[in-house]
Design an enzyme around this catalytic site. Structure first.
Site, PDB file in Angstrom:
ATOM      1  N   HIS A 226     -52.495  14.499 -51.633  1.00 45.79           N
ATOM      2  CA  HIS A 226     -53.444  14.942 -52.654  1.00 45.79           C
ATOM      3  C   HIS A 226     -54.025  16.321 -52.342  1.00 45.79           C
ATOM      4  O   HIS A 226     -54.746  16.884 -53.166  1.00 45.79           O
ATOM      5  CB  HIS A 226     -54.573  13.915 -52.831  1.00 45.79           C
ATOM      6  CG  HIS A 226     -55.527  13.813 -51.689  1.00 45.79           C
ATOM      7  ND1 HIS A 226     -55.401  12.862 -50.697  1.00 45.79           N
ATOM      8  CD2 HIS A 226     -56.626  14.532 -51.370  1.00 45.79           C
ATOM      9  CE1 HIS A 226     -56.400  13.001 -49.837  1.00 45.79           C
ATOM     10  NE2 HIS A 226     -57.154  14.006 -50.216  1.00 45.79           N
ATOM     11  N   ASP A 254     -49.477   8.994 -50.444  1.00 43.61           N
ATOM     12  CA  ASP A 254     -50.409  10.092 -50.188  1.00 43.61           C
ATOM     13  C   ASP A 254     -49.981  10.810 -48.918  1.00 43.61           C
ATOM     14  O   ASP A 254     -50.614  10.708 -47.874  1.00 43.61           O
ATOM     15  CB  ASP A 254     -51.847   9.586 -50.074  1.00 43.61           C
ATOM     16  CG  ASP A 254     -52.852  10.744 -50.153  1.00 43.61           C
ATOM     17  OD1 ASP A 254     -52.419  11.879 -50.406  1.00 43.61           O
ATOM     18  OD2 ASP A 254     -54.059  10.492 -49.969  1.00 43.61           O
ATOM     19  N   GLY A 334     -63.132  16.942 -46.797  1.00 42.75           N
ATOM     20  CA  GLY A 334     -62.537  17.939 -45.919  1.00 42.75           C
ATOM     21  C   GLY A 334     -61.725  17.326 -44.800  1.00 42.75           C
ATOM     22  O   GLY A 334     -60.910  17.999 -44.168  1.00 42.75           O
ATOM     23  N   SER A 336     -59.519  14.975 -45.266  1.00 43.92           N
ATOM     24  CA  SER A 336     -58.224  14.534 -45.801  1.00 43.92           C
ATOM     25  C   SER A 336     -57.065  15.174 -45.055  1.00 43.92           C
ATOM     26  O   SER A 336     -57.066  16.376 -44.775  1.00 43.92           O
ATOM     27  CB  SER A 336     -58.117  14.904 -47.280  1.00 43.92           C
ATOM     28  OG  SER A 336     -58.783  13.973 -48.085  1.00 43.92           O
ATOM     29  N   SER A 351     -56.281   9.588 -45.782  1.00 43.26           N
ATOM     30  CA  SER A 351     -56.134   9.637 -47.232  1.00 43.26           C
ATOM     31  C   SER A 351     -57.498   9.654 -47.919  1.00 43.26           C
ATOM     32  O   SER A 351     -57.862  10.615 -48.584  1.00 43.26           O
ATOM     33  CB  SER A 351     -55.313   8.438 -47.720  1.00 43.26           C
ATOM     34  OG  SER A 351     -55.283   8.386 -49.133  1.00 43.26           O
TER      35      SER A 351
END
Length: 382
Positions: A226, A254, A334, A336, A351
């Site tokens: 993402h 993801d 942030g 991720s 994720s």
């Protein structure tokens, strides 16, 4: 702020110079009579486990050793159980791998591998089939996720507490119960991804999104899907060009990977952000449910918790993501794409989740081995 800048400068040196020998990967010699950590276990990691898991140093060392043994036992125990296999998890109370079986005649063979045995009604194959049928349903926003819980011998459907009376949620739960053994639990919030708008001095950016590097692979690094679409340009914490997203999948999956060029190199290291020494990555053996696990991310830095579930379907507002691992580790926007480690073994990339690192929460990661297999990548290990 100064410590953050110094740490990130260290990361730049790692990526640009392709060396890790001089960045303090081992703890400094202790001036006090504190017991030395076990081989391959840093004092910083033990400290993080004391803080986040409430363990003493000796308990943390014992748990890491037991988890390593349990990980090695899991494959043998699964084969011994055969079609009666009902799933497995790490039992922190007695420090062993617990294995569920439906056939008592298989129990002795499973125990011979070093695992303990729980007799259950439903096999893992039956539970997985029920979950697959739920995967085919259209889930409303009030349903946050669902997964097979081998310890409960059920498929657990998690609903947001404030939306449990919603008609669409009630209808989904009713249809889910028709698929097989299902139990419903409540969660405090709906899951969300942990990407963030641009903030200076962080590991990498694509467009106006800031995310975190996951793990180095030969030729690049893996991260969350993402965070960017295939072809999107990626810049580093200092604004310099790194490469481009070579592959990306979200939702459904993801995960993504970014090629590294323009003077940037890769190394088998995960940042400890000053909380622990930077960690070497030595492999990607999968930690069982119940094992301890830690996460590194560019916003909330280093935190630890436990593996709560595997193969969970997470219902984000953008769509469902499958085969995720749920943990009790916190995360924030942030983080991720950041790294999940169990000991020195890579587990996956961050994720999303719910909550934060002040009040707590839960976070999911996309397993690393699935990403490597999907793109034909090789993990960069020490």
């Amino acid at each position: 702020m100064r410590r953050t800048v110094v740490t990130r400068t260290g990361l730049s040196a790692l990526l640009l110079l392709g060396t890790w020998a001089a960045v303090g990967l081992a703890p400094a010699a202790a001036a006090s009579p504190t017991p030395a950590p076990a081989p391959g276990v840093s004092a910083g990691l033990l400290s993080a486990m004391r803080e986040d898991l409430g363990l003493t140093e000796s308990q943390a060392k014992a748990r890491l050793a037991a988890e390593k043994t349990a990980t090695a036992v899991e494959g043998k125990a699964r084969r011994a159980a055969g079609s009666s296999y009902g799933g497995s998890w790490f039992d922190a109370a007695d420090g062993t791998l617990a294995v569920a079986v439906t056939d008592e005649q298989k129990a002795d063979a499973v125990r011979a591998t070093g695992a303990t045995v729980r007799i259950v009604k439903h096999s893992a194959r039956q539970l997985d089939a029920a979950k697959s049928r739920i995967d085919a349903l259209d889930a409303p926003d009030g349903v946050s996720s669902w997964h097979v819980d081998p310890k409960a011998n059920q498929v657990v459907v998690n609903v947001v507490a404030g939306q449990k009376s919603d008609n669409d949620v009630r209808d989904f739960v009713a249809r889910a119960r028709q698929t097989g053994p299902v139990t419903v639990k409540e969660t405090a919030e709906a899951p969300r991804t942990f990407a963030a708008g641009t903030v200076g001095g962080d590991p990498y950016y694509t467009g106006n999104v800031r995310c975190s590097i996951g793990f180095s692979v030969y030729g690049g690094f893996v991260t969350a899907g993402h965070c960017g679409q295939a072809g999107a340009s990626v810049s580093g914490w200092d604004g310099s060009y790194i490469g481009n997203f070579q592959g990306s999948s979200f939702p459904g999956d993801d995960y993504a990977w970014v090629n590294v060029g323009s003077g940037w190199w890769t190394v088998p290291v995960v940042l400890g952000w000053g909380a622990v020494p930077d960690q070497l990555v030595r492999g990607s053996a999968v930690a069982p449910i119940g094992a301890s696990i830690c996460r590194s991310g560019s916003t909330s830095h280093w935190h630890c918790g436990n593996v709560l579930a595997t193969n969970e379907t997470v219902n984000y507002s953008q769509g469902a993501v499958y085969q995720m691992t749920k943990t009790s580790v916190c995360a924030e926007p942030g983080d991720s794409g950041g790294s999940f480690l169990s000991g020195d073994q890579a587990q996956g990339v961050t994720s999303g989740g719910w909550g934060n690192c002040s009040s707590g929460g839960e976070t999911w990661h996309q397993p690393i081995n699935e990403i490597l297999g999907r793109y034909g990548l090789t993990l960069h290990t020490a």
